[in-house]
Design an enzyme around this catalytic site. Sequence first.
Site, PDB file in Angstrom:
ATOM      1  N   ILE A 270       0.829  -1.211   0.000  1.00 22.89           N
ATOM      2  CA  ILE A 270       0.000   0.000   0.000  1.00 22.89           C
ATOM      3  C   ILE A 270       0.857   1.252   0.000  1.00 22.89           C
ATOM      4  O   ILE A 270       0.339   2.355   0.159  1.00 22.89           O
ATOM      5  CB  ILE A 270      -0.939   0.012   1.227  1.00 22.89           C
ATOM      6  CG1 ILE A 270      -0.136   0.024   2.546  1.00 22.89           C
ATOM      7  CG2 ILE A 270      -1.906  -1.174   1.184  1.00 22.89           C
ATOM      8  CD1 ILE A 270      -0.984   0.246   3.792  1.00 22.89           C
TER       9      ILE A 270
ATOM     10  N   HIS B 279      -4.354  -4.171  -2.733  1.00 26.55           N
ATOM     11  CA  HIS B 279      -4.771  -3.898  -1.355  1.00 26.55           C
ATOM     12  C   HIS B 279      -4.990  -2.412  -1.111  1.00 26.55           C
ATOM     13  O   HIS B 279      -5.121  -1.985   0.034  1.00 26.55           O
ATOM     14  CB  HIS B 279      -3.740  -4.445  -0.368  1.00 26.55           C
ATOM     15  CG  HIS B 279      -3.683  -5.945  -0.353  1.00 26.55           C
ATOM     16  ND1 HIS B 279      -2.531  -6.650  -0.069  1.00 26.55           N
ATOM     17  CD2 HIS B 279      -4.646  -6.872  -0.584  1.00 26.55           C
ATOM     18  CE1 HIS B 279      -2.791  -7.945  -0.122  1.00 26.55           C
ATOM     19  NE2 HIS B 279      -4.057  -8.111  -0.442  1.00 26.55           N
TER      20      HIS B 279
ATOM     21  N   CYS C   4     -20.487   7.413  -1.169  1.00 19.29           N
ATOM     22  CA  CYS C   4     -20.401   7.870  -2.562  1.00 19.29           C
ATOM     23  C   CYS C   4     -19.114   7.412  -3.253  1.00 19.29           C
ATOM     24  O   CYS C   4     -18.943   7.623  -4.448  1.00 19.29           O
ATOM     25  CB  CYS C   4     -20.532   9.386  -2.636  1.00 19.29           C
ATOM     26  SG  CYS C   4     -19.182  10.317  -1.896  1.00 19.29           S
TER      27      CYS C   4
ATOM     28  N   CYS D  23     -16.811  12.474   4.876  1.00 20.24           N
ATOM     29  CA  CYS D  23     -16.633  12.809   3.464  1.00 20.24           C
ATOM     30  C   CYS D  23     -17.003  14.272   3.239  1.00 20.24           C
ATOM     31  O   CYS D  23     -18.028  14.751   3.733  1.00 20.24           O
ATOM     32  CB  CYS D  23     -17.517  11.896   2.617  1.00 20.24           C
ATOM     33  SG  CYS D  23     -17.636  12.355   0.875  1.00 20.24           S
TER      34      CYS D  23
END
Length: 251
Positions: free
Chosen positions: A109, A125, A136, A158
């Site tokens: 990652i 990953h 969303c 978010c």
Amino acid sequence: MTCNNHNDRQLDDLASMIIDSKRTFALTGAGISTDSGIPDFRSPGGFWDKHNPMETSSATILYNNPKLFYEVNIPRYEAIMNSMPNDGHKVLSWLENRGYIQGIITQNIDGLHQKAGSKSVIEIHGSVAKCRCDTCNIKEPMEHLFAQINEGIIPPKCSSCKSILRPDIVLFEDSMDERFFKAQQVLTGCDLLLIIGTSLQVYPAAYLPDKAKKLVIINKSETPWDSYAHYVFNCEITSNLMKIKAILEAL
């Protein structure tokens, strides 16, 4: 063929295999990034020895105890984001830029393949560089998540729909997403798969070698796929990738 003390002939053979292959990919794991200061979390004394992932880093902990999740994992994410590619990453970028490999499938990652200049990278990953909305699915830089955590907003929200914002990483208990299925698709029928720095113990990623016609494994320890590989190099990773690059440059 397993080779612990491989010689120049075997490296020459591998270089020839790379040249002759029409579709070659690399599958990388934590071992390629240890020389960048990112530990192999599964090794003795590694991160998972100190923190049981099911108690600190799973999807259940993220949603049920986000304060604990971020207390444990943000320092790790920040350290990974500040790391730099090593010569092993740079060799794979060189191989791609010259057409020797068509892309990289990585379990990591850390984003170090892209920092090294690789362009075709599938991060099965996810990536520590991004966070995403649970509702969303919009993706934002991970710094947006860090900023909210620092302000005491837990769980972070978010910016678009105010639903939960989470790392764009496949956590323990998460399902694999479209990135894994894309990796399966691009590897199917490839001539050669260079498996680098992974013990192939994490599933379903460990099923991916089955998609390739021929395997070469470069890893410090044994893997369950060793008996299926044309060559197995149990060796230090970065320096030996540099040797392979030098042979190809000389041809």
